[in-house]
Design a protein around this motif. Sequence first.
Motif, PDB file in Angstrom:
ATOM      1  N   UNK A   1       4.140   1.304   2.573  1.00  0.00           N
ATOM      2  CA  UNK A   1       4.012   0.877   3.969  1.00  0.00           C
ATOM      3  C   UNK A   1       4.497  -0.567   4.054  1.00  0.00           C
ATOM      4  N   UNK A   2       5.581  -0.788   4.778  1.00  0.00           N
ATOM      5  CA  UNK A   2       6.185  -2.112   4.874  1.00  0.00           C
ATOM      6  C   UNK A   2       5.678  -2.813   6.129  1.00  0.00           C
ATOM      7  N   UNK A   3       5.094  -3.990   5.953  1.00  0.00           N
ATOM      8  CA  UNK A   3       4.450  -4.723   7.044  1.00  0.00           C
ATOM      9  C   UNK A   3       5.296  -5.920   7.485  1.00  0.00           C
ATOM     10  N   UNK A   4       5.406  -6.163   8.797  1.00  0.00           N
ATOM     11  CA  UNK A   4       6.180  -7.316   9.290  1.00  0.00           C
ATOM     12  C   UNK A   4       5.530  -8.653   8.942  1.00  0.00           C
ATOM     13  N   UNK A   5       4.229  -8.660   8.629  1.00  0.00           N
ATOM     14  CA  UNK A   5       3.567  -9.909   8.254  1.00  0.00           C
ATOM     15  C   UNK A   5       4.067 -10.450   6.910  1.00  0.00           C
ATOM     16  N   UNK A   6       4.763  -9.598   6.139  1.00  0.00           N
ATOM     17  CA  UNK A   6       5.277 -10.004   4.842  1.00  0.00           C
ATOM     18  C   UNK A   6       4.463  -9.427   3.699  1.00  0.00           C
ATOM     19  N   UNK A   7       5.031  -9.441   2.510  1.00  0.00           N
ATOM     20  CA  UNK A   7       4.393  -8.897   1.318  1.00  0.00           C
ATOM     21  C   UNK A   7       4.365  -9.943   0.223  1.00  0.00           C
ATOM     22  N   UNK A   8       3.305  -9.908  -0.573  1.00  0.00           N
ATOM     23  CA  UNK A   8       3.058 -10.946  -1.577  1.00  0.00           C
ATOM     24  C   UNK A   8       3.897 -10.718  -2.833  1.00  0.00           C
ATOM     25  N   UNK A   9       4.616 -11.755  -3.224  1.00  0.00           N
ATOM     26  CA  UNK A   9       5.513 -11.711  -4.384  1.00  0.00           C
ATOM     27  C   UNK A   9       4.729 -11.817  -5.687  1.00  0.00           C
ATOM     28  N   UNK A  10       5.075 -10.960  -6.645  1.00  0.00           N
ATOM     29  CA  UNK A  10       4.503 -11.043  -7.978  1.00  0.00           C
ATOM     30  C   UNK A  10       5.604 -10.893  -9.015  1.00  0.00           C
TER      31      UNK A  10
ATOM     32  N   UNK B   1       0.854  -1.181   0.000  1.00  0.00           N
ATOM     33  CA  UNK B   1       0.000   0.000   0.000  1.00  0.00           C
ATOM     34  C   UNK B   1       0.895   1.238   0.000  1.00  0.00           C
ATOM     35  N   UNK B   2       0.681   2.092  -0.981  1.00  0.00           N
ATOM     36  CA  UNK B   2       1.491   3.299  -1.156  1.00  0.00           C
ATOM     37  C   UNK B   2       0.757   4.487  -0.548  1.00  0.00           C
ATOM     38  N   UNK B   3       1.520   5.382   0.082  1.00  0.00           N
ATOM     39  CA  UNK B   3       0.930   6.573   0.694  1.00  0.00           C
ATOM     40  C   UNK B   3       1.826   7.781   0.445  1.00  0.00           C
ATOM     41  N   UNK B   4       1.268   8.958   0.690  1.00  0.00           N
ATOM     42  CA  UNK B   4       1.995  10.222   0.558  1.00  0.00           C
ATOM     43  C   UNK B   4       2.429  10.660   1.953  1.00  0.00           C
ATOM     44  N   UNK B   5       3.727  10.770   2.155  1.00  0.00           N
ATOM     45  CA  UNK B   5       4.268  11.083   3.478  1.00  0.00           C
ATOM     46  C   UNK B   5       3.852  12.467   3.974  1.00  0.00           C
ATOM     47  N   UNK B   6       3.523  13.367   3.053  1.00  0.00           N
ATOM     48  CA  UNK B   6       3.134  14.714   3.472  1.00  0.00           C
ATOM     49  C   UNK B   6       1.668  14.777   3.892  1.00  0.00           C
ATOM     50  N   UNK B   7       0.886  13.758   3.529  1.00  0.00           N
ATOM     51  CA  UNK B   7      -0.545  13.775   3.834  1.00  0.00           C
ATOM     52  C   UNK B   7      -0.941  12.756   4.893  1.00  0.00           C
ATOM     53  N   UNK B   8      -0.241  11.641   4.935  1.00  0.00           N
ATOM     54  CA  UNK B   8      -0.538  10.607   5.936  1.00  0.00           C
ATOM     55  C   UNK B   8       0.663  10.526   6.869  1.00  0.00           C
ATOM     56  N   UNK B   9       0.569  11.247   7.957  1.00  0.00           N
ATOM     57  CA  UNK B   9       1.716  11.399   8.853  1.00  0.00           C
ATOM     58  C   UNK B   9       2.017  10.130   9.643  1.00  0.00           C
ATOM     59  N   UNK B  10       0.985   9.358   9.964  1.00  0.00           N
ATOM     60  CA  UNK B  10       1.178   8.126  10.733  1.00  0.00           C
ATOM     61  C   UNK B  10       0.597   6.943   9.963  1.00  0.00           C
ATOM     62  N   UNK B  11       1.316   6.456   8.970  1.00  0.00           N
ATOM     63  CA  UNK B  11       0.812   5.335   8.174  1.00  0.00           C
ATOM     64  C   UNK B  11       0.803   4.050   8.987  1.00  0.00           C
ATOM     65  N   UNK B  12      -0.042   3.106   8.626  1.00  0.00           N
ATOM     66  CA  UNK B  12      -0.038   1.822   9.335  1.00  0.00           C
ATOM     67  C   UNK B  12       1.314   1.133   9.233  1.00  0.00           C
ATOM     68  N   UNK B  13       1.750   0.546  10.345  1.00  0.00           N
ATOM     69  CA  UNK B  13       3.056  -0.115  10.373  1.00  0.00           C
ATOM     70  C   UNK B  13       2.941  -1.628  10.250  1.00  0.00           C
ATOM     71  N   UNK B  14       1.710  -2.116  10.130  1.00  0.00           N
ATOM     72  CA  UNK B  14       1.480  -3.547   9.963  1.00  0.00           C
ATOM     73  C   UNK B  14       0.133  -3.739   9.285  1.00  0.00           C
ATOM     74  N   UNK B  15      -0.129  -4.963   8.841  1.00  0.00           N
ATOM     75  CA  UNK B  15      -1.430  -5.238   8.250  1.00  0.00           C
ATOM     76  C   UNK B  15      -2.529  -5.071   9.299  1.00  0.00           C
ATOM     77  N   UNK B  16      -2.238  -5.501  10.516  1.00  0.00           N
ATOM     78  CA  UNK B  16      -3.212  -5.318  11.592  1.00  0.00           C
ATOM     79  C   UNK B  16      -3.501  -3.841  11.831  1.00  0.00           C
TER      80      UNK B  16
END
Length: 328
Positions: free
Chosen positions: A234-243, A127-142
């Motif tokens: 947003x990089x999640x510790x649960x892992x990311x799906x390979x494509x 999930x991609x976000x804009x650092x100037x607009x989303x100051x506290x992005x989710x740090x995990x999938x949860x």
Amino acid sequence: MRRSLIGLAFLAGMATTAQAEDTPVLTVYEPDYFTSEWGPGPQIEKGFEAQCGCDLQFVAGDVLSRIMLEGKNTKADVVIGLNTDQTARARKTGLFAPSNEDNSRLTLPIKWTDDTFVPFNWSETAFIYDKTKLKTPPKSFDDLLNAPDDLKIAIQDPRSSVSGLALLLWVKAVYGDKAPEAWAKLKPKVLTVTPGWSESYGLFTDGEVDMVLSYTTSPAYHIIAENDDTKAAAIFPEGHYFMAELVAQLKSSKHPELAQKFMDYVLSDDFQSMIATANWSYPAIIKDGFLPKEFADLPRPAKTIFYSEDEAEALRQPALDEWLAAFR
């Protein structure tokens, strides 16, 4: 003199026509984005034609659906742009020939043993976000699932988009039997479900959503092409799906030697060195100089999630049913 000039022009035209008729045509089916002005197709066409003595012609569209519809009567010599979650259905057609490529050269985060479909680039969903607009992005999938419902997200329809399908399998890998609960939590945050990636990403760049389903490599485009470092994954510790995107040759090719030459070209230094900034993905073979520093510095997930084609195919319909139940 005028008649002589006319005669010479006529002969020259005849020679050009004869030469054109003698030039073999290699037909490659590819996704719509591939030959757009920002896609890798134009560079690939130029590079391959410089060494093949042929006319490389791309045909855009839904690659898998078209191949399955045409069957043995397909005009394709090669297909490019299939996804790792499509190979089970593609293989069942019986239309594809062995790749004759050495997989040991690949530098993927997973082991690749397929002797038919060859990866030419890869990334991981994010999930991609804009650092100037989303100051506290989710740090995990949860964190994403439990974020306030006024967080606006755009995702792609898994019935028409390979990235949308990848999200289904990503959620299934992380949450298993609890996937329906995960979708129920995510749904209020999903502003829209678009048919394809480009529509979703356009909503994001236009500022209409806070986050968009895309790839860990997407920020590279903004950094390198636009000198904009405000976009991040947003990089999640649960892992990311390979494509990975794949290339394969058809058994029915009228030019099997050229088809094989194209397969070889895909894993050549010329092809692989252009992938990072032509397709904004990691090349299947990474060597020194193939990745710009800005690209190489992108954060990578600690865990890569991948399903074999049989696992992905077995999960596809159940995961789609769970998604449909949540989003109807």
